[in-house]
Write a protein that holds these residues in place. Sequence first.
Motif, PDB file in Angstrom:
ATOM      1  N   ILE A 154       5.066  10.970  -3.205  1.00  0.00           N
ATOM      2  CA  ILE A 154       4.700  10.695  -1.799  1.00  0.00           C
ATOM      3  C   ILE A 154       4.753  11.965  -0.949  1.00  0.00           C
ATOM      4  CG2 ILE A 154       5.460   9.519   0.328  1.00  0.00           C
ATOM      5  CD1 ILE A 154       6.044   7.060  -1.390  1.00  0.00           C
ATOM      6  N   VAL A 156       1.453  13.745   0.872  1.00  0.00           N
ATOM      7  CA  VAL A 156       1.380  13.824   2.337  1.00  0.00           C
ATOM      8  C   VAL A 156       1.368  15.273   2.819  1.00  0.00           C
ATOM      9  CG1 VAL A 156       2.676  13.285   4.439  1.00  0.00           C
ATOM     10  CG2 VAL A 156       2.391  11.544   2.679  1.00  0.00           C
ATOM     11  N   GLN A 178      -2.894  15.777   1.448  1.00  0.00           N
ATOM     12  CA  GLN A 178      -3.479  15.259   2.696  1.00  0.00           C
ATOM     13  C   GLN A 178      -3.403  16.282   3.829  1.00  0.00           C
ATOM     14  OE1 GLN A 178      -1.373  11.484   3.212  1.00  0.00           O
ATOM     15  NE2 GLN A 178      -3.088  10.361   2.319  1.00  0.00           N
ATOM     16  N   LEU A 234       0.063   5.008   2.946  1.00  0.00           N
ATOM     17  CA  LEU A 234      -0.348   6.414   2.934  1.00  0.00           C
ATOM     18  C   LEU A 234      -1.822   6.592   3.312  1.00  0.00           C
ATOM     19  CD1 LEU A 234       1.465   7.428  -0.385  1.00  0.00           C
ATOM     20  CD2 LEU A 234       2.177   8.006   1.938  1.00  0.00           C
TER      21      LEU A 234
END
Lengths: 165, 185
Positions: A78, A82, A86, A123
């Motif tokens: 995760i 992130v 991302q 997410l």
Amino acid sequence: MSVNKKIVSDLVANQIGFVTTVPCKQLAGVIEEIDASDEIYHIPANKEDEGMGLCAGAFMGGKRPAIIMQNTAIGVTINTLVTLTQFYRMPLPMLISYRGELGEPVACQVEMAVHTKALLAQLNIPTYHFHREEDVEELDAILKHTFMCNKPVAILTDAAFWKGY
Amino acid sequence: MIRSEILKEIAPILRDKLVVCNIGLPSQELHLIDDQPSNFYMLGTMGLSSSIGLGLALSQPKTVISIDGDGSVLTNLGTLPTIANNVADNYILLIIDNGSYGSTGDQPTYAGLKTSLTRVAEACGCENVVECDASETASVLQQAIDSGKMTIIVSKCESGNIKVPVITMDPVVIRDRFMKAVQSS
Ligand SMILES: [Mg+2]
């Protein structure tokens, strides 16, 4: 064409030349095909976040990457998804074995299965679920979509899709 | 010598190379000392500098230097077997080993105690592992570049930080100008 060959031919047709993998029983066949492909550099990773780092570097080096992993890896990655994939806006197709669905013999896998889609939704990761063998027909469009929007995209492939173990 | 003094000394060598720089103070210091479009600053994701650099080195021909720390390598120790088994001769991993987690307040790492990252890298199968004193870093780095062989450098230095501003550049801008530097001839 076997489903494994079909997946790899779609990867190659979409110029994906760098694939990192962390194995899962369900993915053994497709990983074998990737390893055998002359057009793909296959780099096994020890952990999925490491694999995503490799993919980020490959993308910036001009290669289209992909990662193959189990859904348990969503829990591991995760922070990387992130703050790297991302945050820097990088494309990453994630072919994921969706363990813990119907036909699963290992109870513990269900514990992560129940969180998988919720985490991906939290997410804002576009998520596709392959349940029947013909669902693989969408893979080509999903890959094009991933490199169009520069996002990590999840393709969950369950036991029914792989016809058991 | 502390990390920022090493970075100052090696900045002229790094300038025309692709550099992937570790999260926190190392990136902030390099950004302050000699900001270049060919520097990829990590703003998050502790531990992945070496992995990003290896993926980059395997995907294009230019020399790539990953600047990492002892704490970050310990966080992603699985990177060393991957590096050893996927040799990219245009790749150098420079571990600035101050034996502490510098960005979080100099808490000691195990690399500053019993664990030798040099020997860990060797045990993982890395073939050219050079441990040096901080003062030798620039010459060892230049030799590694000239050798054309994938090299892991463990530069032993003192812990300590200078006051530096955070990087406010947008990550997509960092990535975009870096990719243009990768593609430029
Ligand atoms: Mg340190």
